[in-house]
Motif scaffolding. Structure first.
Motif, PDB file in Angstrom:
ATOM      1  N   LEU A 121       0.864  -1.240   0.018  1.00  0.00           N
ATOM      2  CA  LEU A 121      -0.070   0.047   0.059  1.00  0.00           C
ATOM      3  C   LEU A 121       0.890   1.322  -0.067  1.00  0.00           C
ATOM      4  N   ASP A 122       2.092   1.268   1.025  1.00  0.00           N
ATOM      5  CA  ASP A 122       2.672   2.425   0.799  1.00  0.00           C
ATOM      6  C   ASP A 122       3.425   2.511  -0.441  1.00  0.00           C
ATOM      7  N   GLN A 123       3.775   1.815  -1.045  1.00  0.00           N
ATOM      8  CA  GLN A 123       4.525   1.744  -2.323  1.00  0.00           C
ATOM      9  C   GLN A 123       3.603   2.333  -3.524  1.00  0.00           C
ATOM     10  N   VAL A 124       2.455   1.715  -3.305  1.00  0.00           N
ATOM     11  CA  VAL A 124       1.417   2.311  -4.528  1.00  0.00           C
ATOM     12  C   VAL A 124       1.200   3.804  -4.329  1.00  0.00           C
ATOM     13  N   TYR A 125       1.056   3.986  -2.816  1.00  0.00           N
ATOM     14  CA  TYR A 125       0.780   5.693  -2.617  1.00  0.00           C
ATOM     15  C   TYR A 125       1.718   6.335  -2.759  1.00  0.00           C
ATOM     16  N   LYS A 149      -8.878   8.422  -2.557  1.00  0.00           N
ATOM     17  CA  LYS A 149      -9.366   6.754  -2.160  1.00  0.00           C
ATOM     18  C   LYS A 149      -8.117   6.535  -1.025  1.00  0.00           C
ATOM     19  N   LEU A 150      -7.107   6.596  -1.423  1.00  0.00           N
ATOM     20  CA  LEU A 150      -5.867   5.885  -0.638  1.00  0.00           C
ATOM     21  C   LEU A 150      -5.684   6.697   0.451  1.00  0.00           C
ATOM     22  N   ALA A 156       0.568   6.617   8.120  1.00  0.00           N
ATOM     23  CA  ALA A 156       1.398   7.743   8.365  1.00  0.00           C
ATOM     24  C   ALA A 156       0.748   9.046   7.689  1.00  0.00           C
ATOM     25  N   PRO A 157       1.205  10.103   8.106  1.00  0.00           N
ATOM     26  CA  PRO A 157       0.739  11.442   7.613  1.00  0.00           C
ATOM     27  C   PRO A 157       1.482  11.587   6.055  1.00  0.00           C
ATOM     28  N   PRO A 158       0.770  12.328   5.361  1.00  0.00           N
ATOM     29  CA  PRO A 158       1.242  12.726   3.871  1.00  0.00           C
ATOM     30  C   PRO A 158       2.652  13.539   4.007  1.00  0.00           C
ATOM     31  N   TYR A 191      -4.501  16.880   8.378  1.00  0.00           N
ATOM     32  CA  TYR A 191      -3.310  16.194   8.902  1.00  0.00           C
ATOM     33  C   TYR A 191      -2.247  17.607   9.122  1.00  0.00           C
ATOM     34  N   GLY A 192      -1.940  17.654  10.695  1.00  0.00           N
ATOM     35  CA  GLY A 192      -1.281  18.943  10.863  1.00  0.00           C
ATOM     36  C   GLY A 192      -0.041  18.974  10.097  1.00  0.00           C
ATOM     37  N   VAL A 193       0.798  18.088   9.853  1.00  0.00           N
ATOM     38  CA  VAL A 193       2.007  18.210   9.062  1.00  0.00           C
ATOM     39  C   VAL A 193       1.827  19.008   7.687  1.00  0.00           C
ATOM     40  N   VAL A 194       0.895  18.834   7.278  1.00  0.00           N
ATOM     41  CA  VAL A 194       0.725  19.852   5.660  1.00  0.00           C
ATOM     42  C   VAL A 194      -0.209  20.557   5.820  1.00  0.00           C
ATOM     43  N   ARG A 195      -0.971  20.923   6.860  1.00  0.00           N
ATOM     44  CA  ARG A 195      -2.010  21.856   6.834  1.00  0.00           C
ATOM     45  C   ARG A 195      -1.355  23.378   6.713  1.00  0.00           C
ATOM     46  N   MET A 196      -0.388  23.648   7.361  1.00  0.00           N
ATOM     47  CA  MET A 196       0.202  25.183   6.864  1.00  0.00           C
ATOM     48  C   MET A 196       0.809  25.162   5.735  1.00  0.00           C
ATOM     49  N   PRO A 197       1.646  24.417   5.050  1.00  0.00           N
ATOM     50  CA  PRO A 197       2.345  24.521   3.737  1.00  0.00           C
ATOM     51  C   PRO A 197       1.153  24.598   2.884  1.00  0.00           C
ATOM     52  N   LEU A 198       0.031  23.683   2.888  1.00  0.00           N
ATOM     53  CA  LEU A 198      -0.945  23.582   1.919  1.00  0.00           C
ATOM     54  C   LEU A 198      -1.465  24.917   1.971  1.00  0.00           C
TER      55      LEU A 198
END
Length: 358
Positions: A121-125, A149-150, A156-158, A191-198
């Motif tokens: 799954l991680d590899q496809v993602y 969908k994935l 893990a966070p994106p 997801y907090g890790v990407v919220r501000m950059p996004l």
């Protein structure tokens, strides 16, 4: 299999032999045939063809159809195919292919690999995230659909690297593309890790850097769109789309929702009002003005005091009331004078001059 290899190495067309293989591999009770095909190295040939720049699009499509038949034959074949670096090969095929049918088949194969086979799954993602930067817009669209969908399945966070290529998808005016991009952005804001950059990437999209727009966007003598305008247009589409997303998010915003409160806090601290005023002052793209006006009106309707204070300070105390009481946004946004547009843009100019721009 040896025949396939011989035909492929000689440069002859593989389409008909591969289509015959699809019939055999997809037949009922084909497990024995699929097993023999594996043992003879047939899967290696399929992967070699989909990776090859010399292969024709219809040949790649037939190879992908063979892989679909192999995975339907049983979980053990699905696992064996995954172990042979199928994710990498099919991901490359999707990113580089120029035919929509081939791209759609590659997407289906990638989506099918982690079904009951979560180890990959991680590899496809990761493969779909890489495809977001592919030169083909159709491939990036398919990757966005798959990631919607994935993403909820991922533990893990994106990664932050997903932000820029995703926001770049907003440069397409196609409503289906924008819908999928909006949906993925909405999911990622959890997801907090990407919220501000996004959010910062969306805000920067509201103030695109275009050199001398008054000169670049003039039509040529025939009245056709100039090459400079064609180059600038995607940035303006992205500007309007970013404003549209902020408006839609503000509509759905609930004060009791922790995520919504966190997003609004970031937007207010990141000068969302000045950025939206800049987009509203765009003299060259009407949809940017309209979407930015709608976003500002929605923020005011949500009783966002910080937005009201900036509007009063930048444009005047009458403007927030006029905006809130306006029933026809087109009349307000599309009939701005050149001086009014410049006044709106100056709010961002002062922010940039003070070093507060992102």
């Amino acid at each position: 299999v040896a025949w396939l290899q011989l035909i492929f190495s000689s440069g002859e067309q593989l389409q008909r032999p591969l289509q015959s293989l699809v019939i055999f591999l997809g037949a009922p009770a084909s497990e024995a045939y699929v097993t023999e095909f594996f043992h003879m190295g047939g899967v290696y040939t399929l992967l070699e063809v989909v990776r090859s720049p010399k292969a024709r699009e219809k040949e790649k499509l037939a190879c992908l159809q063979c892989m679909q038949c192999i995975m339907k034959a049983g979980l053990r074949f699905q696992v064996q195919l995954s172990e042979l670096q199928a994710v990498s090969a099919v991901g490359e095929c999707l990113a580089r292919s120029t035919a929509v049918d081939t791209q759609a088949a590659a997407k289906e194969v990638l989506e099918q690999i982690p079904v009951r086979n979560e180890l990959y799954l991680d590899q496809v993602y990761s493969a779909f995230i890489q495809i977001l930067s592919a030169p083909s817009f159709q491939a990036r669209y398919y990757a966005t659909i798959a990631l919607v969908k994935l993403q909820p399945q991922m533990k893990a966070p994106p990664p932050v690297s997903i932000v820029e290529p995703l926001v770049t998808m907003l440069e397409c005016s196609n409503v289906h593309v924008q819908h999928e991009a909006f949906e993925l952005i909405r999911i990622l804001l959890d997801y907090g890790v990407v919220r501000m950059p996004l959010l910062h990437c969306l805000l920067r999209s509201l103030a695109p850097k275009i050199e001398a727009p008054d000169r670049l966007l003039k039509q040529d003598e025939s009245g056709e769109m100039s090459a400079q305008m064609e180059a600038a247009l995607p940035l303006y589409i992205r500007q309007a789309s970013s404003a549209a997303f902020l408006q839609l998010f503000a509509i759905a915003c609930e004060e009791s929702n922790e995520k919504h409160a966190a997003v609004m806090d970031i937007l207010e601290k990141s000068y969302v009002t000045e950025y939206l005023l800049y987009a509203m002052g765009n003299d060259h793209y009407a949809n940017s003005r309209k979407q930015a006006t709608l976003a500002l009106k929605t923020l005011l309707d949500k009783r966002c005091d910080a937005v009201r204070a900036v509007l009063v300070n930048s444009v005047g105390k009458e403007f927030p009331e006029e905006l809130q009481s306006c029933d026809n946004i087109d009349d307000l946004s599309l009939n701005l004078t050149a001086l009014e547009s410049e006044t709106l843009r100056n709010a961002y100019a002062r922010l940039e001059y003070a070093g507060g721009a992102l």
